[in-house]
Design a protein around this motif. Structure first.
Motif, short mmCIF file in Angstrom:
data_model
loop_
_atom_site.label_atom_id
_atom_site.label_comp_id
_atom_site.label_asym_id
_atom_site.label_seq_id
_atom_site.Cartn_x
_atom_site.Cartn_y
_atom_site.Cartn_z
N UNK A 141 0.83 -1.21 0.00
CA UNK A 141 0.00 0.00 0.00
C UNK A 141 0.87 1.26 0.00
N UNK A 142 1.95 1.25 0.77
CA UNK A 142 2.85 2.40 0.80
C UNK A 142 3.46 2.63 -0.58
N UNK A 143 3.82 1.55 -1.26
CA UNK A 143 4.40 1.67 -2.61
C UNK A 143 3.37 2.19 -3.61
N UNK A 144 2.10 1.81 -3.41
CA UNK A 144 1.04 2.31 -4.28
C UNK A 144 0.88 3.83 -4.15
N UNK A 145 1.26 4.38 -3.02
CA UNK A 145 1.01 5.79 -2.75
C UNK A 145 2.14 6.71 -3.25
N UNK A 146 3.23 6.16 -3.72
CA UNK A 146 4.33 7.02 -4.18
C UNK A 146 4.19 7.29 -5.67
N UNK A 147 4.67 8.44 -6.14
CA UNK A 147 4.45 8.87 -7.52
C UNK A 147 5.41 8.26 -8.53
N UNK A 148 5.54 6.96 -8.56
CA UNK A 148 6.39 6.30 -9.55
C UNK A 148 6.00 4.84 -9.64
N UNK A 149 6.23 4.26 -10.82
CA UNK A 149 5.98 2.84 -11.00
C UNK A 149 7.16 1.99 -10.59
N UNK A 150 8.32 2.63 -10.37
CA UNK A 150 9.52 1.93 -9.95
C UNK A 150 9.86 2.36 -8.53
N UNK A 151 9.88 1.41 -7.60
CA UNK A 151 10.03 1.75 -6.19
C UNK A 151 11.16 0.95 -5.56
N UNK A 152 12.14 1.67 -4.98
CA UNK A 152 13.16 1.03 -4.16
C UNK A 152 12.60 0.88 -2.74
N UNK A 153 12.65 -0.33 -2.20
CA UNK A 153 12.11 -0.59 -0.86
C UNK A 153 13.26 -0.92 0.08
N UNK A 154 13.34 -0.20 1.20
CA UNK A 154 14.38 -0.40 2.20
C UNK A 154 13.75 -0.94 3.48
N UNK A 155 13.83 -2.26 3.73
CA UNK A 155 13.20 -2.84 4.94
C UNK A 155 13.87 -2.38 6.22
#
Length: 580
Positions: A404-418
Motif C-alpha cells: 500500500x505504501x508503494x502504491x502511494x508514491x508517484x512512480x511505477x519503480x520503487x526502491x524498498x528499504x526494509x
C-alpha cells in the motif's frame, strides 16, 4: 527471496531457564458421557477451528514474544504470527456462508495480505499451501484430506525460503505433515487425529535445539515452531468445544503512517457495484424466523458482505449487489421497507482514482523506507525518501502495508528499504500485491538504509543502482544498545536482567551496567584502523544533554574518530551506531 535465518525473533526459551511462565491449561475432570467422534469437518466446524487457533495464538503471543535467544526487549515472533493469522480471520469473517472452499480462499487471501516478519511470512505460506488443498473440498474434510493439506503446506513453505534451515518452524510443520499422513491411515476421527498430531509436533519442537547449535547453547526451542503448535492446540480446543478466553488487549493491525486515509483496496475492481442498506419493519403477521433465514440465504445469492439480523419486530439488511431491486423484492415479502440507502461504489471508486492520479506527478523512481522514530523519519525524508512506513523491531509492517505504501508514491519503480532482517521477506512478498515494480534492497538496519539512499545515482539505470546499493551496504558496520529482559549466558557473557547490552547485526558483544559504558565498549569493538567517523542515533529514552555528554566522552577516548550524534527517537534501543 531472502534466506531463512535464525534471528532474534525465531526461538523461545524452554527447560529450567524459561523466563516467562507458559499460560496454564486447566485440566477438566473426565466426563462419563461418550466421547465425541468427528469423522468429517463441515464448513461451520472448520471455521470454528480456525477461529480457535487464532484466539489461542493471540492469548499466548506475549508468552512467545517474551522468549528469545537474545534477551532483548524486541521479541515479536508471537505478534507477527498472530497479526498474520488475524488478517486471515478478518477475511474469513467476511465470508457470508460456510462453504469450505470459500473459507479456505479467505484464509489464503488474508494471510498473503497480512504477512509480516519472517515468522509471519512463513506462516502465510503454510496457510497458502494448506488452503489450496482444502479449497478442493467444498462440502467436507476428512483426516486424509487434512493430512494432504498439511503436506502441501510444508512444501509451499519450504519453496518460499531460499535456504531453509532445519530446527525452525519449517521443521515442525514438515514433521507434523509427515506424521499426519501416517495418523490419517490409523484414525478417521479428528479428536484422536488432532491429539496425536499435536503430540508429534511437540516432540519435534523439543528436538530443535539438537538441530541448531545456537539453540542448544541458549537452551531454547524454536519460537515459530511453538506458534505452530499453539495454533493446532487452539484448533483442537475449538473442535472439543472448549472455551478460549479472549485477551483484553487489542492488537494493532497496521503500522501505516497516520496521515493516510485512502483505502486503496477499495479502489480495486468492484464485483458488486451497489452498497444496499434498508430495514424491514411492520413485518407481516405470517412472517416467521425461518422467513428471515430464507431472506438471508436469498441475499447471499445476489452479492457479498451480507448482513441480515433482527427478529419479528425489525430486520436490518446490508448487501453489496448488482441487483438492489431484487434484494428489496425479497424483503418486501416479509414486511415494509424503511431507511433505504443505495450507494454506487463504482462511481466512488472512479472519483477517488481520478483524484489520486490528479495529485500524483510521476517520477522515474521512488523510495520507500521502514523505520521507527520521529528523528529517523526526518533523516530519511531529508535524503529524498518519498514515503516512510512506521515500523521495525516489535512492530513489523505486513506485506500489505508495504504494498500500500508503494502504491502511494508517484512512480511505477520503487526502491524498498526494509531496514530490518525481519521485514525483508514481507517486502519481497509485497511484490505480489501491487502492479508497481518493487526493488527490495535487503537492508537489515538503519545505517544500511541511509547508505543505500546516498549511494543511489539518479543518472544510473535501475539495475545499476540496485547492484551498487546492495554492494554498498556490505561495507556498513553498525551496532545497537538496549537492555536485557532476562538472565542468560551467551557468547561467553553472563547477562543479568536489566544489564545494558551492545549488539552488532548478529551477536551480543558487550554487557555493562550503564548505557554510556556499553556504547564506549561497543564502539571499541566495531571500529578499526580504517574507521573515520562514528554516528550515534539516540532514542526516545535518551535526553539530548545525555547524548551530548556521551559525545564528549567518546571524543576524548577515541580522538582519531569524528564522533557525531543525531536524534533518532527510536523505541527499544537507546542508541543505534553507524561506523564508517
Amino acid at each position: 527471496m531472502s534466506s531463512a535465518v535464525i534471528n532474534k525473533d525465531t526461538v523461545i526459551k524452554t527447560g529450567n531457564k524459561t523466563p516467562a511462565k507458559k499460560p496454564e491449561v486447566k485440566k477438566e475432570a473426565p466426563k462419563a458421557e461418550k466421547a465425541k467422534v468427528t469423522k468429517v469437518l463441515n464448513g461451520a466446524t472448520f471455521r470454528k477451528m480456525l477461529l480457535g487457533g487464532a484466539s489461542l495464538l493471540e492469548q499466548q503471543r506475549k508468552y512467545v514474544d517474551s522468549l528469545n535467544v537474545f534477551p532483548v526487549p524486541d521479541g515479536d515472533t508471537g505478534i507477527n504470527m498472530c497479526l498474520t493469522f488475524k488478517s486471515s480471520i478478518k477475511e474469513i469473517e467476511a465470508v457470508p456462508n460456510n462453504n469450505i472452499d470459500a473459507i479456505a480462499e479467505a484464509l489464503n487471501k488474508g494471510a498473503l495480505k497480512g504477512a509480516r516478519g519472517n515468522s509471519g511470512v512463513i506462516l502465510s505460506q503454510i496457510l497458502k499451501g494448506f488452503s489450496t488443498v482444502v479449497a478442493a473440498s467444498p462440502d467436507k474434510l476428512d483426516t486424509k484430506q487434512f493430512a494432504k493439506a498439511l503436506v502441501e503446506a510444508q512444501m509451499v513453505a519450504y519453496k518460499a525460503v531460499t535456504k531453509p534451515k532445519e530446527g525452525t518452524m519449517l521443521t515442525v510443520i514438515r514433521v507434523m505433515a509427515e506424521e499426519a499422513t501416517k495418523l490419517a491411515r490409523k484414525y478417521s476421527d479428528f479428536e484422536t487425529f488432532m491429539k496425536e498430531l499435536i503430540v508429534a509436533g511437540e516432540d519435534i519442537l523439543q528436538q530443535t535445539p539438537d538441530m541448531l547449535e545456537v539453540l542448544k547453547k541458549a537452551g531454547v526451542v524454536d519460537a515459530g515452531g511453538r506458534g505452530i503448535i499453539v495454533i493446532f492446540e487452539g484448533m483442537n480446543k475449538a473442535l472439543l468445544g472448549e472455551e478460549i478466553k479472549a485477551v483484553a488487549e487489542e492488537l494493532v493491525e497496521t503500522n501505516e503512517s497516520p496521515d493516510v486515509h485512502i483505502d486503496f483496496d477499495a479502489l480495486e475492481d468492484i464485483e458488486f457495484a451497489y452498497c444496499t442498506e434498508f430495514m424491514v419493519v411492520n413485518l407481516n403477521k405470517k412472517t416467521t424466523m425461518s422467513d428471515i433465514d430464507k431472506l438471508r440465504d436469498n441475499l447471499m445469492t445476489l452479492g457479498d458482505s451480507v448482513l441480515c439480523i433482527g427478529d419479528l419486530t425489525m430486520v436490518k439488511v446490508h448487501v453489496h449487489t448488482n441487483t438492489p431491486h431484487m434484494a428489496m423484492g425479497y424483503a418486501l415479502e416479509l414486511g415494509e421497507l424503511d431507511n433505504i440507502k443505495i450507494e454506487n461504489m463504482l462511481a466512488q471508486s472512479r472519483a477517488m482514482r481520478e483524484q489520486m492520479e490528479k495529485n500524483r506527478e510521476q517520477k522515474p523512481y521512488a523510495i520507500v523506507a521502514v523505520c521507527a522514530g520521529e528523528g529517523l523519519s526526518a533523516i530519511f525524508k531529508d535524503i529524498t525518501v518519498d514515503r516512510i512506513i512506521s515500523g521495525g523491531q516489535t512492530m513489523n509492517p505486513s506485506a500489505s502495508d508495504i504494498a500500500k505504501a508503494c502504491e502511494r508514491v508517484p512512480s511505477n519503480n520503487v526502491y524498498v528499504l526494509p531496514n530490518n532482517k525481519n521485514i525483508i521477506l514481507a517486502a519481497e512478498q509485497a511484490k505480489a500485491l501491487t502492479t508497481k515494480n518493487l526493488f527490495v534492497i535487503p537492508t537489515v538496519n538503519i545505517p544500511q538504509g541511509i547508505t543505500s539512499v546516498l549511494t543511489l545515482n539518479p543518472d544510473d539505470t535501475i539495475d545499476t543502482n540496485v547492484k551498487n546499493m546492495k554492494e554498498a551496504i556490505k561495507g556498513v558496520k553498525s551496532g545497537s544498545i538496549t537492555h536485557a529482559v532476562r538472565d542468560t549466558s551467551i557468547n561467553g557473557l553472563e547477562i543479568k536482567e536489566g544489564d545494558i547490552i551492545g549488539l552488532d547485526d548478529s551477536n551480543i558483544l558487550t554487557n555493562t551496567k550503564t548505557v554510556n559504558e556499553a556504547v564506549a565498549s561497543l564502539v571499541g569493538k566495531l571500529t578499526n584502523g580504517t574507521t573515520v567517523s562514528v554516528t550515534l542515533f539516540y532514542g526516545e529514552d535518551v535526553k539530548e544533554e545525555e547524548a551530548e555528554k556521551l559525545q564528549k566522552e567518546l571524543s576524548k577516548k577515541y580522538g582519531d574518530y569524528d564522533i557525531n550524534i543525531l536524534y533518532g527517537g527510536q523505541p527499544v534501543y537507546y542508541y543505534l551506531i553507524s561506523v564508517e
